[in-house]
Design a protein around this motif. Structure first.
Motif, PDB file in Angstrom:
ATOM      1  N   ALA A   7      11.559  10.062  -2.628  1.00  0.00           N
ATOM      2  CA  ALA A   7      12.637   9.056  -2.589  1.00  0.00           C
ATOM      3  C   ALA A   7      13.404   8.858  -1.161  1.00  0.00           C
ATOM      4  O   ALA A   7      13.502   7.902  -0.851  1.00  0.00           O
ATOM      5  N   ALA A   8      13.184  10.045  -0.776  1.00  0.00           N
ATOM      6  CA  ALA A   8      13.676  10.004   0.815  1.00  0.00           C
ATOM      7  C   ALA A   8      12.773   9.089   1.632  1.00  0.00           C
ATOM      8  O   ALA A   8      13.103   8.389   2.438  1.00  0.00           O
ATOM      9  N   ARG A  45       1.594   9.250  -5.787  1.00  0.00           N
ATOM     10  CA  ARG A  45       2.314  10.716  -5.539  1.00  0.00           C
ATOM     11  C   ARG A  45       3.130  11.310  -6.636  1.00  0.00           C
ATOM     12  O   ARG A  45       3.158  12.580  -6.820  1.00  0.00           O
ATOM     13  N   LEU A  46       3.919  10.350  -7.012  1.00  0.00           N
ATOM     14  CA  LEU A  46       4.788  10.531  -8.229  1.00  0.00           C
ATOM     15  C   LEU A  46       3.983  11.037  -9.549  1.00  0.00           C
ATOM     16  O   LEU A  46       4.278  11.741 -10.257  1.00  0.00           O
ATOM     17  N   GLY A  78       4.187  14.946  -7.525  1.00  0.00           N
ATOM     18  CA  GLY A  78       5.130  15.031  -6.101  1.00  0.00           C
ATOM     19  C   GLY A  78       6.470  15.281  -6.499  1.00  0.00           C
ATOM     20  O   GLY A  78       7.017  14.843  -7.359  1.00  0.00           O
ATOM     21  N   ASP A  79       7.178  15.737  -5.521  1.00  0.00           N
ATOM     22  CA  ASP A  79       8.646  16.186  -5.415  1.00  0.00           C
ATOM     23  C   ASP A  79       9.279  14.610  -5.245  1.00  0.00           C
ATOM     24  O   ASP A  79       9.281  14.157  -4.572  1.00  0.00           O
ATOM     25  N   ASP A 139       0.851  -1.185  -0.021  1.00  0.00           N
ATOM     26  CA  ASP A 139       0.018  -0.059   0.063  1.00  0.00           C
ATOM     27  C   ASP A 139       0.777   1.126  -0.170  1.00  0.00           C
ATOM     28  O   ASP A 139       0.556   2.431  -0.697  1.00  0.00           O
ATOM     29  N   THR A 140       1.974   1.138   0.869  1.00  0.00           N
ATOM     30  CA  THR A 140       2.826   2.387   0.911  1.00  0.00           C
ATOM     31  C   THR A 140       3.538   2.517  -0.514  1.00  0.00           C
ATOM     32  O   THR A 140       3.370   3.792  -0.872  1.00  0.00           O
ATOM     33  N   GLU A 141       4.023   1.494  -1.016  1.00  0.00           N
ATOM     34  CA  GLU A 141       4.753   1.729  -2.457  1.00  0.00           C
ATOM     35  C   GLU A 141       3.603   2.281  -3.327  1.00  0.00           C
ATOM     36  O   GLU A 141       3.828   3.180  -4.196  1.00  0.00           O
TER      37      GLU A 141
END
Length: 146
Positions: free
Chosen positions: A102-103, A91-92, A96-97, A83-85
Motif C-alpha cells: 500500500a505504501a 504481489r498481494l 506480500g505484505d 504494469d506497476t498496478e
C-alpha cells in the motif's frame, strides 16, 4: 524507476527524469535531448521518446511525477502505470505484505499528473511540478531503457 528514464534539467541545472516501460518491452528510452520550455510550460518530447510512448501505450499521454530518490521529476508512459498496478496485485495474491505494498502504491501513484501531448509531442508541464523542480526555459531528457 525500474524502467526507461530520462532526466530533464532546467536552466538552473535541476534535473527531471523521464521513464516508461511496456510489458512487451516494445520500445526502449535511449538517448538524450535538450528541449526548450516556454513561459506556459509547453515542452516537446524528444521524437524518439514520443515514438516509444506511442509504441508502449494506447494513450498519447506522459505521466509526470516526482522521482522517488533523485531531486528531479520522472515521466513515464501509461502502460508503466498499468504494469506497476498489475505487479502490486500479483504481489498481494502471492502473500506480500499489504501495508508495504500500500505504501509503495501510494508512492507510485500519489502525486502524478497525466499530461496529454499533441502529434508533435508537445505537452504542458504542470505548474506544480515545474515549480518544485525549478524548471525554467530548458528540459534535458535522458533515456534509460525499457
Amino acid at each position: 524507476m525500474s524502467l526507461g528514464a530520462a532526466r530533464a534539467a532546467s536552466g538552473t541545472g535541476r534535473r527531471l527524469p523521464f521513464t516508461g516501460r511496456s510489458v512487451t518491452e516494445t520500445g526502449l528510452y535511449i538517448g538524450s535531448a535538450l528541449q526548450g520550455v516556454d513561459r506556459k510550460g509547453r515542452v516537446a518530447l524528444p521524437a524518439d521518446f514520443r515514438a516509444t510512448i506511442e509504441r508502449n501505450s494506447a494513450a498519447r499521454t506522459v505521466m509526470i511525477a516526482f522521482h522517488p530518490s533523485l531531486p528531479c521529476l520522472r515521466g513515464y508512459d501509461s502502460q508503466w502505470a498499468a504494469d506497476t498496478e498489475a505487479d502490486f496485485r500479483r504481489r498481494l495474491l502471492e502473500g506480500g505484505d499489504a501495508e508495504v505494498i500500500a505504501a509503495e502504491r501510494e508512492a507510485a501513484f500519489g502525486e502524478v499528473e497525466q499530461a496529454p501531448f499533441d502529434p508533435s509531442g508537445r505537452f504542458i508541464l504542470p505548474d506544480f511540478f515545474r515549480e518544485e523542480a525549478k524548471i525554467d526555459d530548458r528540459a534535458f531528457f535522458i533515456g534509460a531503457g525499457p
